[in-house]
Scaffold this active site. Sequence first.
Site, PDB file in Angstrom:
ATOM      1  N   LYS A 205      -7.391  -6.930 -11.462  1.00 54.73           N
ATOM      2  CA  LYS A 205      -5.967  -6.054 -11.824  1.00 54.73           C
ATOM      3  C   LYS A 205      -5.129  -6.989 -12.846  1.00 54.73           C
ATOM      4  CE  LYS A 205      -6.441  -2.627  -9.241  1.00 54.73           C
ATOM      5  NZ  LYS A 205      -7.706  -2.748  -8.725  1.00 54.73           N
TER       6      LYS A 205
HETATM    7  C1  LIG Z   1      -6.092   3.169  -7.007  1.00 57.71           C
HETATM    8  C2  LIG Z   1      -6.489   2.071  -6.188  1.00 57.71           C
HETATM    9  N1  LIG Z   1      -6.032   1.976  -4.974  1.00 57.71           N
HETATM   10  C3  LIG Z   1      -6.145   1.063  -3.941  1.00 57.71           C
HETATM   11  C4  LIG Z   1      -6.552  -0.131  -4.403  1.00 57.71           C
HETATM   12  C5  LIG Z   1      -6.830  -1.227  -3.373  1.00 57.71           C
HETATM   13  O1  LIG Z   1      -6.469  -2.325  -3.515  1.00 57.71           O
HETATM   14  P1  LIG Z   1      -7.136  -3.675  -2.830  1.00 57.71           P
HETATM   15  O2  LIG Z   1      -8.330  -3.802  -3.625  1.00 57.71           O
HETATM   16  O3  LIG Z   1      -6.192  -4.892  -3.280  1.00 57.71           O
HETATM   17  O4  LIG Z   1      -7.294  -3.432  -1.609  1.00 57.71           O
HETATM   18  C6  LIG Z   1      -6.974  -0.405  -5.814  1.00 57.71           C
HETATM   19  C7  LIG Z   1      -7.871  -1.525  -6.180  1.00 57.71           C
HETATM   20  O5  LIG Z   1      -8.708  -2.189  -5.661  1.00 57.71           O
HETATM   21  C8  LIG Z   1      -6.878   0.720  -6.747  1.00 57.71           C
HETATM   22  O6  LIG Z   1      -7.535   0.904  -7.846  1.00 57.71           O
END
Ligand SMILES: Cc1ncc(COP(=O)(O)O)c(C=O)c1O
Length: 377
Positions: A205
């Site tokens: 990110k």
């Molecule tokens: C659109 C979206 N939703 C949810 C997530 C989930 O985040 P995490 O990987 O921090 O659990 C991500 C990224 O990984 C994402 O791109």
Amino acid sequence: MQSVTNSPKVALHEPSFTGNELAYVKECIDTGWVSSVGGYVDRFERELAEYTGARHAVVVSNGTSGLQVALQLVGVKPGEEVLIPALSFVATANAVSHCGAYPHFVDSEATTLGLDVAALSDYLDRVAESVGDVCINKRTGRRIAAVVPMHTFGHPVDMPALVELAARHRIALVEDAAESLGSWIGDRHTGRFGRCGMLSFNGNKIVTTGGGGAIITDDDALAKRAKHLTTTAKVPHAWEFFHDEVAYNYRMPNLNAALGCAQLERLGGFLGSKRKLTELYAQAFSDLPQVRLFAERQGTRANYWLQTLMLAPEVADQRDAILKATNAAGQMTRPVWNLLTTLPMYMACESMPTPVAQDLARRIINLPSSPHLTGAL
Ligand SMILES: Cc1ncc(COP(=O)(O)O)c(C=O)c1O
């Protein structure tokens, strides 16, 4: 990351740690404050709230856990339905499933790449009915408890229209702003249009804590409950271990929050660099009429987290050949996700027709997007 054997020469998105990252993380190690509480956790929460303009930020172990808790806190119960875009990362749907609820898929809008509010409005008029204060799916008899827009690659959904639609149908609004730290609609940060929003600080990110997430909200009671539920529901006391409900260990360690504080100091630079990269790509592709660099909508400011090349419909069948050639040449490019409606665990879920999402999925290619690529960082 580039030194890993067989890694591509130009990655899709690499983090940059040339600011205070090492110093802050070292301080955690030197002082022993590496785990679930610490000064950097408090500071990261404070600075995230300041940056986004939210009254509160509660940091958590990752975006998926944050979205799950956010949905629970707005009242999503097992057996209910949550509207989400068919074109999203699998975590959006998984967070719904972790609540025991069912994803209900929505089509996309070509100018935002996110949930199509007008199409959803027409659809709800056909398939849903209000019973008292509750929105019911007439086909399944289940409550439609919430809607979760997702700001694809940092491009904001039409939130003012969605706020109005959700209110009209009495559906809770929670934003998956995992990809949109630094993206705004007017002077309001994404993630701040619903009851609460979720941010992700995964390694890919715009700002990373290694792994991590946050719930942002203006609702004091919701923020307090979010902190309580994500920290084992321990009632504060100097030595007693009294927990007053079944809860989660979804805390963000101080070590990760330290990284986050250092990264947040550099967010302005990352955003500037990504904007510059968009200009450079747009210039580079300007004499190719079959492709277009996806640009922010008027009235919004995108963070341009992942640069997005749109193939014209007549060359969509070239997508895989382009992916193959660019990756073979050491340029890491990627297609967008397979639609969630095509994944085995979600294919039987309720869905509106998704012609636009299907079309977009055939035509999107993400290009290398690391902030250092412009040479500015
Ligand atoms: C659109 C979206 N939703 C949810 C997530 C989930 O985040 P995490 O990987 O921090 O659990 C991500 C990224 O990984 C994402 O791109």
